[in-house]
Design a protein around this motif. Structure first.
Motif, mmCIF file in Angstrom:
data_model
loop_
_atom_site.group_PDB
_atom_site.id
_atom_site.type_symbol
_atom_site.label_atom_id
_atom_site.label_comp_id
_atom_site.label_asym_id
_atom_site.label_seq_id
_atom_site.Cartn_x
_atom_site.Cartn_y
_atom_site.Cartn_z
ATOM 1 N N ARG A 127 35.104 45.161 66.574
ATOM 2 C CA ARG A 127 35.184 46.174 65.512
ATOM 3 C C ARG A 127 34.429 45.655 64.297
ATOM 4 N NH1 ARG A 127 41.511 46.151 65.297
ATOM 5 N NH2 ARG A 127 40.897 43.963 65.153
ATOM 6 N N GLY A 129 32.237 46.488 60.635
ATOM 7 C CA GLY A 129 32.055 47.426 59.534
ATOM 8 C C GLY A 129 30.922 46.997 58.617
ATOM 9 N N THR A 156 32.406 50.912 61.843
ATOM 10 C CA THR A 156 32.921 51.676 60.715
ATOM 11 C C THR A 156 31.859 51.662 59.625
ATOM 12 O OG1 THR A 156 35.232 51.132 61.195
ATOM 13 C CG2 THR A 156 34.715 51.824 58.951
ATOM 14 N N VAL A 162 36.028 49.670 50.781
ATOM 15 C CA VAL A 162 36.791 50.215 51.906
ATOM 16 C C VAL A 162 36.909 49.188 53.023
ATOM 17 C CG1 VAL A 162 36.832 52.018 53.683
ATOM 18 C CG2 VAL A 162 36.136 52.583 51.348
ATOM 19 N N LEU A 163 35.841 48.452 53.285
ATOM 20 C CA LEU A 163 35.809 47.529 54.418
ATOM 21 C C LEU A 163 36.687 46.300 54.207
ATOM 22 C CD1 LEU A 163 31.989 47.628 55.203
ATOM 23 C CD2 LEU A 163 33.819 48.814 56.422
ATOM 24 N N PRO A 165 39.650 45.688 52.567
ATOM 25 C CA PRO A 165 41.070 45.815 52.927
ATOM 26 C C PRO A 165 41.283 46.017 54.423
ATOM 27 C CG PRO A 165 40.533 47.202 51.034
ATOM 28 C CD PRO A 165 39.235 46.711 51.594
ATOM 29 N N GLN A 166 40.373 46.704 55.095
ATOM 30 C CA GLN A 166 40.515 46.906 56.536
ATOM 31 C C GLN A 166 40.367 45.593 57.295
ATOM 32 O OE1 GLN A 166 38.158 50.099 58.164
ATOM 33 N NE2 GLN A 166 38.754 51.537 56.573
ATOM 34 N N LEU A 167 39.448 44.732 56.844
ATOM 35 C CA LEU A 167 39.318 43.416 57.474
ATOM 36 C C LEU A 167 40.580 42.591 57.252
ATOM 37 C CD1 LEU A 167 37.528 41.222 58.869
ATOM 38 C CD2 LEU A 167 36.856 40.523 56.557
ATOM 39 N N ALA A 169 43.532 43.553 56.774
ATOM 40 C CA ALA A 169 44.669 44.118 57.508
ATOM 41 C C ALA A 169 44.515 43.981 59.018
ATOM 42 C CB ALA A 169 44.828 45.592 57.140
ATOM 43 N N GLU A 171 42.218 45.485 60.859
ATOM 44 C CA GLU A 171 41.673 46.697 61.469
ATOM 45 C C GLU A 171 40.205 46.532 61.848
ATOM 46 O OE1 GLU A 171 42.404 49.769 58.629
ATOM 47 O OE2 GLU A 171 44.553 49.338 58.518
ATOM 48 N N LEU A 172 39.532 45.527 61.278
ATOM 49 C CA LEU A 172 38.149 45.206 61.602
ATOM 50 C C LEU A 172 38.055 43.713 61.897
ATOM 51 C CD1 LEU A 172 36.261 47.249 58.845
ATOM 52 C CD2 LEU A 172 36.407 47.813 61.279
ATOM 53 N N ARG A 308 38.114 37.217 59.417
ATOM 54 C CA ARG A 308 39.410 36.639 59.076
ATOM 55 C C ARG A 308 39.438 35.172 59.486
ATOM 56 N NH1 ARG A 308 40.597 41.173 61.469
ATOM 57 N NH2 ARG A 308 41.403 40.149 63.339
#
Length: 333
Positions: A127, A129, A156, A162-163, A165-167, A169, A171-172, A308
């Motif tokens: 995933r 982004g 994404t 936007v990217l 916080p998704q990383l 969390a 999600e990416l 991460r």
């Protein structure tokens, strides 16, 4: 005459001792609430690896996060669970007892997650982004060989705010952003330096007064609409500070979150914009767009590749994508 209803409370029998204990336990349960299963998952990893640092790598979170979760669990059970020493962590007798009961439950939950969601399975798509222009112009060509070898990819298309916080969390897995990430548990490496140009259509450029622009007076530029890919206009602001040593004259007049759409707006003479120079190369060659200035030192923006903590060690797909992008980035400008 109706009989009176009598309620007596003064001589109510005192509750049995075991009732007191049950009430106290209930109150404690209500006060603490349900236990977060993630605390037990972290506990089991520290117990098995004998190290807070190794557990953090396996869980793909930061070591301070592991320390905080173990501390929360110790506060919950009321006793220490690990004794830290120079080479790792030694479980206390309470931890040994808890591990006997918790390991099976944690492993069973991991099995369910793996079976239904493939949280760590090798076949799970990568995933990734990034801003849309980077995905199309640079990232997909760089990963072409890996995609041909069977890598599954989900993208994404979004901006940095936007990217990130998704990383964080989960999600990416990998993101490429135009700002330096400063989030706990996120590792960022410089990918490449992106040169930027102040651009307009030839028709609009002819309406500007070159002598004022060339003389270092940007006031004439403030008379034209600004087109940006984000409301905060980071490239425009960066260009103004680098070239004119002052902030941008105003907020953007037009915002479209894709640099290719920004270029389309410039070709239509809607306004002026600061865009990555590599995206303008074809337009410059055709004469459909022109640079308004030619600074001796063109402004650059550093791009960052972020993952991460621990993912590049524990997940081969993340490590391979990171390595390929970093290798390709050395040839980008």
């Amino acid at each position: 005459m109706p009989s009176a209803r009598v309620t007596t409370t003064a001589h109510r029998r005192a509750p049995e001792p075991h009732t007191h204990r049950h009430a106290a336990a209930t109150a404690c349960k209500e006060e603490t609430g349900p236990l977060n299963p993630a605390l037990l998952r972290t506990f089991v990893e520290v117990y098995r690896t004998g190290s807070f640092g190794k557990a953090a790598q396996r869980l793909r979170i930061s070591q301070p996060a592991v320390t905080q979760q173990i501390r929360m669990l110790e506060e919950r059970v009321g006793v220490p669970l690990f004794v830290r020493h120079a080479t790792g962590s030694r479980p206390t007798p309470a931890a040994e007892s808890l591990a006997r009961d918790a390991e099976g439950a944690v492993d069973a939950l991991d099995f369910v997650l793996q079976r239904y969601f493939g949280t760590d399975g090798p076949a799970r798509p990568l995933r990734l982004g990034a801003p849309s222009d980077l995905i199309g112009e640079r990232i997909l060509p760089a990963l072409a060989d890996m995609l041909g070898d069977g890598l599954q990819l989900r993208t994404t298309l979004a901006l940095s705010d936007v990217l990130l916080p998704q990383l964080a969390a989960g999600e990416l897995d990998v993101i490429v952003v135009r700002v330096r990430p400063r989030l706990t548990g996120v590792t960022a490496l410089p990918l490449y330096d992106e040169e930027c140009s102040l651009v307009a259509s030839p028709e609009l450029a002819r309406t500007l007064r070159p002598e004022l622009v060339a003389g270092g007076a940007p006031e004439v530029l403030a008379e034209r609409p600004l087109v940006a890919y984000a409301e905060s206009a980071p490239l425009i602001d960066h260009y103004w500070w680098s070239v004119f040593h002052r902030p941008a004259p105003s907020a953007p007049d037009v915002v479209v979150p894709d640099h290719r759409a920004v270029l389309a707006a410039l070709r239509a003479s809607i306004g002026i914009a600061v865009v990555p120079t590599y995206l303008c190369a074809d337009d410059f060659a055709r004469g459909t767009l022109v640079p308004l200035l030619a600074p001796e030192i063109p402004p650059i923006t550093t791009m960052y590749l972020a993952t991460r903590e621990g993912d590049a060690v524990s997940r081969p797909q993340v490590a391979a994508a990171q390595s390929r992008l970093l290798a390709c980035g050395r040839g980008w400008n």
